[in-house]
Design a protein around this motif. Structure first.
Motif, PDB file in Angstrom:
ATOM      1  N   ALA A 161      58.586  -3.615  42.082  1.00 10.99           N
ATOM      2  CA  ALA A 161      58.322  -4.619  43.067  1.00 10.99           C
ATOM      3  C   ALA A 161      57.216  -4.027  43.994  1.00 10.99           C
ATOM      4  N   LEU A 162      57.207  -2.745  44.220  1.00  7.66           N
ATOM      5  CA  LEU A 162      56.145  -2.237  45.329  1.00  7.66           C
ATOM      6  C   LEU A 162      54.841  -2.479  44.596  1.00  7.66           C
ATOM      7  N   MET A 163      54.696  -1.992  43.550  1.00  7.31           N
ATOM      8  CA  MET A 163      53.354  -2.429  42.785  1.00  7.31           C
ATOM      9  C   MET A 163      52.763  -3.655  42.737  1.00  7.31           C
ATOM     10  N   THR A 164      53.938  -4.737  42.225  1.00  8.89           N
ATOM     11  CA  THR A 164      53.446  -6.252  42.494  1.00  8.89           C
ATOM     12  C   THR A 164      52.911  -6.517  43.865  1.00  8.89           C
ATOM     13  N   ARG A 219      52.001   2.153  28.483  1.00  4.54           N
ATOM     14  CA  ARG A 219      52.506   1.966  29.786  1.00  4.54           C
ATOM     15  C   ARG A 219      51.943   0.461  30.309  1.00  4.54           C
ATOM     16  N   PHE A 220      52.110  -0.482  29.560  1.00  4.25           N
ATOM     17  CA  PHE A 220      51.813  -1.675  29.948  1.00  4.25           C
ATOM     18  C   PHE A 220      52.756  -2.187  30.919  1.00  4.25           C
ATOM     19  N   THR A 221      52.250  -2.744  32.071  1.00  3.73           N
ATOM     20  CA  THR A 221      53.316  -3.205  33.076  1.00  3.73           C
ATOM     21  C   THR A 221      52.671  -4.422  33.475  1.00  3.73           C
ATOM     22  N   PRO A 222      53.702  -5.413  33.756  1.00  3.99           N
ATOM     23  CA  PRO A 222      53.356  -6.801  33.911  1.00  3.99           C
ATOM     24  C   PRO A 222      53.138  -7.021  35.256  1.00  3.99           C
ATOM     25  N   HIS A 223      53.340  -6.009  36.289  1.00  2.00           N
ATOM     26  CA  HIS A 223      53.054  -6.189  37.740  1.00  2.00           C
ATOM     27  C   HIS A 223      51.714  -6.741  38.010  1.00  2.00           C
ATOM     28  N   ARG A 224      50.698  -6.201  36.988  1.00  2.00           N
ATOM     29  CA  ARG A 224      49.117  -6.844  37.027  1.00  2.00           C
ATOM     30  C   ARG A 224      48.950  -8.108  36.978  1.00  2.00           C
TER      31      ARG A 224
END
Lengths: 262, 267
Positions: A24-27, A110-115
């Motif tokens: 949540a913070l990264m998004t 380390r794919f992250t959907p926050h991007r």
């Protein structure tokens, strides 16, 4: 390739879901950074009304197109320029013993959907810019083409940056200068820069084909350098040429891979 | 099954060319169990990495399971299993079960075959108790058993292990050794391992390759290795003497020598 990517991306997404607060913070962080970019554009227009001859909606269109392409390329391939970490940690060895392309494995690592937050924000600016413009239907088709070409160009830059790290393991920042630097350069109409820089971005490192040349075509504006209006249509060709160079460089890098001591 | 023909690999370190491996030739037949010994920095890991397609040789030719590793890397990956003692091939944040499931999907192992294989491995390696534990929380012994399982899910013809028993306690070591011996005896899987633990060699391997200064210094049986330094009581002493001998003559490592009573190479 796509199946492997989806598989790994889904796995990492689930792993990231173990830390929901961090997600949540990264998004939120991504949205704030993107929001600041837009705020800068607003501040400029609050003072001048135009930027190097371009109005607010035109600048929003150019900004949105380049940032959407960059955000999606970063989401999908941004990890490729972190290859030096895998080289140093020895995890590239592990990727090389699996029956899958190391490129796909590094890209999906380390794919992250926050991007995705950044892409949505850029997409919204692009849509708002387009809505305020009166682009004739006969040229609107170029918009998705330029975004896809932009994704390919940025992805190729990430790949070139990664390939370079097989030689310069200790200097991943060199690659960032071209990828993140390219994203920053293309935020504004290129006519704000010195013509020598614009020439370099047209003929050497084809960043002008991300949003500038095809953007001029969509907007129906003449090129300040005097290039013909169909130059913008060359974006897919420029993107593919750069992608081919990047693919060759990557292959050469893998063949020169030296692994670590143990 | 494994063929190395005058293989060499050089690295350029500060503009000096270093020969990590030079002119290395050996063959390992199907169903053999071979240990690769050598002092630190002798070129063992470099050799393993060339056999598994991680490194491209600078000279010579390698063939594993009928393929050139550096050119047909992904095809080779489906035919061999690789275990690194020093690092895991599993996903740090995933439970072991999910890690293995991901390996299954990457190697395209049929779901039914996977179930059978996993049940069998759970039996042999006693995985049941920690299948739901994230890999980062596993003990080294558990992690090694998980890694070996992951390397064998696709039933490879060749298993390559780089220091599989490093850091393991006596019980875990015995379990891993016992498992490898059964794998080799019952399934006929060709096994090549590197180790510094001579217990591995004595208990498991019929054949030893000694690599030193990037060259093959000995190729033969464990008994043959003992015979090279008569009067030494334990295999440890024999190997220590061989390492020391080569250290005193670093520029002229012993030439590749045919084994006095080693198994003849079988393809």
């Amino acid at each position: 390739m796509i199946r492997t990517y989806a598989l790994l991306a889904w796995t990492w997404t689930r792993a990231a879901a173990q830390y929901p607060l961090s997600f949540a913070l990264m998004t939120a962080g991504g949205l704030v950074v993107g929001g600041l970019d837009v705020a800068v554009i607003w501040v400029i227009f609050a003072n001048t009304g135009e930027l190097a001859g371009f109005g607010l909606t035109e600048v929003m269109f150019l900004y949105g197109a380049s940032q959407l392409a960059f955000a999606l390329a970063d989401l999908l391939f941004g990890n490729v320029d972190k290859i030096s970490q895998h080289i140093v940690a020895g995890t590239l060895d592990v990727m090389l013993i699996r029956p899958a392309s190391p490129f796909v494995q590094v890209a999906a690592d380390r794919f992250t959907p926050h991007r995705l937050g950044r892409s949505i924000q850029a997409g919204a600016v692009l849509a708002a810019g387009l809505a305020g413009l009166d682009v004739p239907l006969g040229r609107v088709w170029m918009v998705p083409v330029m975004v896809v070409s932009g994704i390919v160009i940025f992805a190729a830059l990430f790949t070139l940056g990664g390939a370079l790290q097989f030689l310069l393991t200790a200097a991943p920042e060199v690659a960032n200068a071209f990828t993140y630097g390219g994203a920053t350069l293309t935020q504004y109409p290129l006519s704000v820069y010195d013509t020598r820089i614009v020439r370099g971005m047209t003929f050497a490192l084809p960043l002008a084909f991300v949003n500038w040349q095809p953007g001029l075509y969509v907007l129906g504006r003449p090129d300040p350098l005097g290039l013909p209006s169909w130059t913008g249509l060359l974006s897919p060709a420029a993107a593919l040429a750069l992608a081919a160079v990047a693919a060759l460089a990557w292959r050469a890098g893998i063949r020169r891979y030296r692994s670590t001591g143990s | 099954m494994i063929e190395a023909d005058r293989v060499g690999r050089t690295f350029t370190v500060r503009r000096r060319v270093v020969h990590a491996v030079r002119d290395l030739s050996f063959r390992v037949g199907a169903g053999e169990f071979v240990a690769c010994l050598g002092p630190n920095g002798a070129g063992k890991s470099t050799t393993i990495k060339m056999l598994t397609g991680i490194l491209t040789p600078t000279s010579g030719r390698v063939q594993v399971a009928g393929l050139d590793p550096s050119r047909r890397r992904t095809a080779l990956a489906r035919r061999i299993g690789v275990v690194f003692g020093q690092r895991t091939t599993l996903w740090w944040d995933l439970p072991l079960r999910d890690s293995l499931e991901l390996v299954r999907l990457l190697y395209k192992v049929d779901r039914k075959v996977f179930r059978e294989r996993l049940d069998e491995m759970c039996d042999l390696l006693d995985l049941g108790g920690f299948l739901a534990t994230p890999v980062r929380q596993l003990s080294l012994g558990q992690r090694m058993r998980g890694d070996i399982t992951a390397a064998l899910l696709h039933d490879p013809a060749v298993l390559v292990l780089d220091e599989p028993t490093i850091g393991l306690d006596v019980v875990s070591k015995a379990e891993v050794r016992d498992f490898l011996r059964r794998l080799n005896a019952e399934r006929g899987t060709t096994v090549l391992l590197t180790t510094h633990d001579l217990g591995d060699v004595e208990r498991l391997c019929r054949r030893v390759l000694l690599i030193d200064h990037g060259r093959l210094a000995f190729d033969g049986t464990v008994d043959g290795l003992r015979a090279t330094a008569p009067g030494r009581a334990s295999i440890e002493d024999v190997v220590a003497e061989l390492y020391l001998r080569s250290r005193t003559t670093p520029r002229t490592p012993p030439a590749p020598r045919p084994a006095p009573d080693g198994p003849s190479a079988t393809a």
